[in-house]
Design a protein around this motif. Structure first.
Motif, PDB file in Angstrom:
ATOM      1  N   UNK A 186     103.928 -19.470   7.804  1.00  0.00           N
ATOM      2  CA  UNK A 186     104.850 -18.581   8.524  1.00  0.00           C
ATOM      3  C   UNK A 186     104.081 -17.571   9.393  1.00  0.00           C
ATOM      4  N   UNK A 187     103.026 -16.984   8.813  1.00  0.00           N
ATOM      5  CA  UNK A 187     102.264 -15.970   9.560  1.00  0.00           C
ATOM      6  C   UNK A 187     101.603 -16.584  10.790  1.00  0.00           C
ATOM      7  N   UNK A 188     101.024 -17.761  10.608  1.00  0.00           N
ATOM      8  CA  UNK A 188     100.354 -18.424  11.734  1.00  0.00           C
ATOM      9  C   UNK A 188     101.391 -18.828  12.779  1.00  0.00           C
ATOM     10  N   UNK A 189     102.520 -19.344  12.311  1.00  0.00           N
ATOM     11  CA  UNK A 189     103.595 -19.744  13.228  1.00  0.00           C
ATOM     12  C   UNK A 189     104.030 -18.541  14.074  1.00  0.00           C
ATOM     13  N   UNK A 190     104.281 -17.435  13.413  1.00  0.00           N
ATOM     14  CA  UNK A 190     104.779 -16.269  14.159  1.00  0.00           C
ATOM     15  C   UNK A 190     103.702 -15.691  15.076  1.00  0.00           C
ATOM     16  N   UNK A 191     102.443 -15.699  14.594  1.00  0.00           N
ATOM     17  CA  UNK A 191     101.336 -15.227  15.440  1.00  0.00           C
ATOM     18  C   UNK A 191     101.200 -16.100  16.684  1.00  0.00           C
ATOM     19  N   UNK A 192     101.260 -17.418  16.480  1.00  0.00           N
ATOM     20  CA  UNK A 192     101.161 -18.350  17.615  1.00  0.00           C
ATOM     21  C   UNK A 192     102.350 -18.191  18.555  1.00  0.00           C
ATOM     22  N   UNK A 193     103.514 -17.894  17.987  1.00  0.00           N
ATOM     23  CA  UNK A 193     104.704 -17.690  18.811  1.00  0.00           C
ATOM     24  C   UNK A 193     104.481 -16.541  19.794  1.00  0.00           C
ATOM     25  N   UNK A 194     103.910 -15.439  19.278  1.00  0.00           N
ATOM     26  CA  UNK A 194     103.653 -14.285  20.149  1.00  0.00           C
ATOM     27  C   UNK A 194     102.613 -14.659  21.196  1.00  0.00           C
TER      28      UNK A 194
END
Ligand code: NAD
Ligand code: ZN
Length: 364
Positions: A219-227
């Motif tokens: 989740x953290x990587x997904x959201x970081x990559x999203x930004x």
């Protein structure tokens, strides 16, 4: 597995994040048009090769791919043109042609170097990012590739977008704790510059992230990559908004430079830099005290430093900040924040304000 798509002006590419994603590589590669008749070259470093390189090469061979592998010594010192030349020699010897694909398996050093090789080999061949550090969730997205010059970091480079990014969170288990924390600094940065709900999520799940919960890491990587991908899609070549990704980096880069890149990890330097940037934001933009408190608390909970204890000479720090690539015309430029989850670039900052901020984040 979670997937998001990065849109740039002339290319879209997927980022896949989850557990056991390397086993899915044959299918994922097929989805981006890489069939078994194309030669693959794994480029990795000496720490990652025995952990994941050899098994990856063996499993792809078992699937019927022709896969070569070249390994260079782990560490930032390898990120230079002579290693590039050696790696290119290995690619030539293995017979890579313009239809071949580079697999960059490793942390940010491997991603930057292998991406640069892919950008320049025969004027550019496709590459796939297989990031193995948490920090590389940042470096593997956005297409900036390159190596260092003796006179400065990342002075030689190109923009070359990957064909896809595949992140297997299971490989983070072997990462030294300090490297995990360092990567979390860039995760925190992505939250702090863009998304207050992501900040809240990090506040709530810091402990599970530190314990390497695969679901939370995904989740953290997904959201970081999203930004990162939202910012990069708007400004692929860093002509404008992309510079907000440098939040915490003006002071961070200066600390890294004065310490000869040996005292702090990149994430540690950026964490101290974000604490400084939040304080400068309060001073110059009237940001509320809550911004400083929550920024510093979050970083501390992620086991990151927010102060530097060493007595670095002030003139050297200031000089490094002026020399920072992003500083234009010798002015001090900072990314600052008016409120949590929102930042802007501010130019022409007075030296006295920076000196005062450096005092606040120094324990000397
Ligand atoms: P790194 O690649 O040197 O990796 C850190 C160390 O961990 C290395 O010794 C590596 O061999 C080892 N390692 C990697 N994966 C491992 C694993 N799964 N298990 C055990 N050990 C492992 O460093 P990094 O912090 O990933 O990246 C830093 C680099 O990234 C810098 O050169 C920086 O300039 C670059 N960077 C680039 C961008 C970009 O946009 N291109 C952005 C941020 C940083
Ligand atoms: Zn960074």
């Amino acid at each position: 597995m979670r997937t998001l798509t990065v849109n740039t002006s002339n290319q879209c590419y997927p980022i896949h994040i989850g557990r056991g994603t390397y086993q899915m590589l044959p299918r994922l590669m097929k989805e981006v048009g890489v069939e078994k008749d194309r030669k693959l070259m794994v480029i990795t470093d000496s720490s990652v090769a025995p952990l994941y390189g050899q098994s990856l090469q063996a499993s792809l061979r078992a699937e019927g791919y022709q896969v070569g592998m070249t390994v260079f010594p782990a560490g930032e010192e390898s990120k230079n043109l002579s290693v590039v030349e050696r790696v290119i020699g290995d690619c030539l010897q293995f017979g890579l042609d313009r239809s071949s694909v580079v697999l960059a398996l490793g942390g940010g050093v491997v991603g930057d170097l292998a991406g640069f090789v892919a950008a320049t080999y025969m004027r550019g061949i496709p590459f796939i990012q297989l990031p193995t550090t948490l920090l590389a969730h940042d470096s593997s997205v956005g297409g900036k590739v390159g190596v260092n010059h003796a006179l400065g970091k990342n002075y030689i480079g190109a923009f070359h977008q990957p064909l896809m990014v595949v992140f297997d969170v299971d490989v983070l288990r072997s990462l030294p704790a300090r490297q995990v924390h360092s990567g979390l600094a860039e995760v925190a940065k992505h939250a702090l510059i863009w998304d207050v709900s992501f900040v809240e999520w990090l506040e709530a799940h810091a402990e599970e992230l530190l314990a390497l919960s695969p679901e939370r890491l995904t989740e953290a990587i997904f959201r970081g990559c999203e930004v990162k991908s939202a910012v990069v899609s708007q400004d692929e070549k860093e002509l404008g908004i992309r510079s907000i990704l440098n939040y915490g980096h003006t002071i961070g880069h200066a600390l890294e430079a004065v310490s000869g890149y040996r005292v702090y990890t990149h994430g540690e330097a950026v964490a101290i830099g974000m604490a400084g940037a939040s304080r400068l934001s309060a001073r110059l933009l009237g940001a509320p005290g809550e911004l400083v408190d929550r920024t510093e608390q979050l970083l501390r909970r992620l086991r990151l430093p927010i102060r530097y204890a060493e007595n670095w000479p002030l003139p050297a720090l200031l000089e490094a900040m002026k020399k920072d690539k992003k500083a234009r015309g010798g002015q001090y430029t900072f990314v600052l924040s008016r409120k949590l989850g929102q930042v802007e670039t501010v130019r022409g900052i007075e030296e006295a304000e920076i000196v005062q901020t450096l005092k606040e984040i120094s324990t000397q």
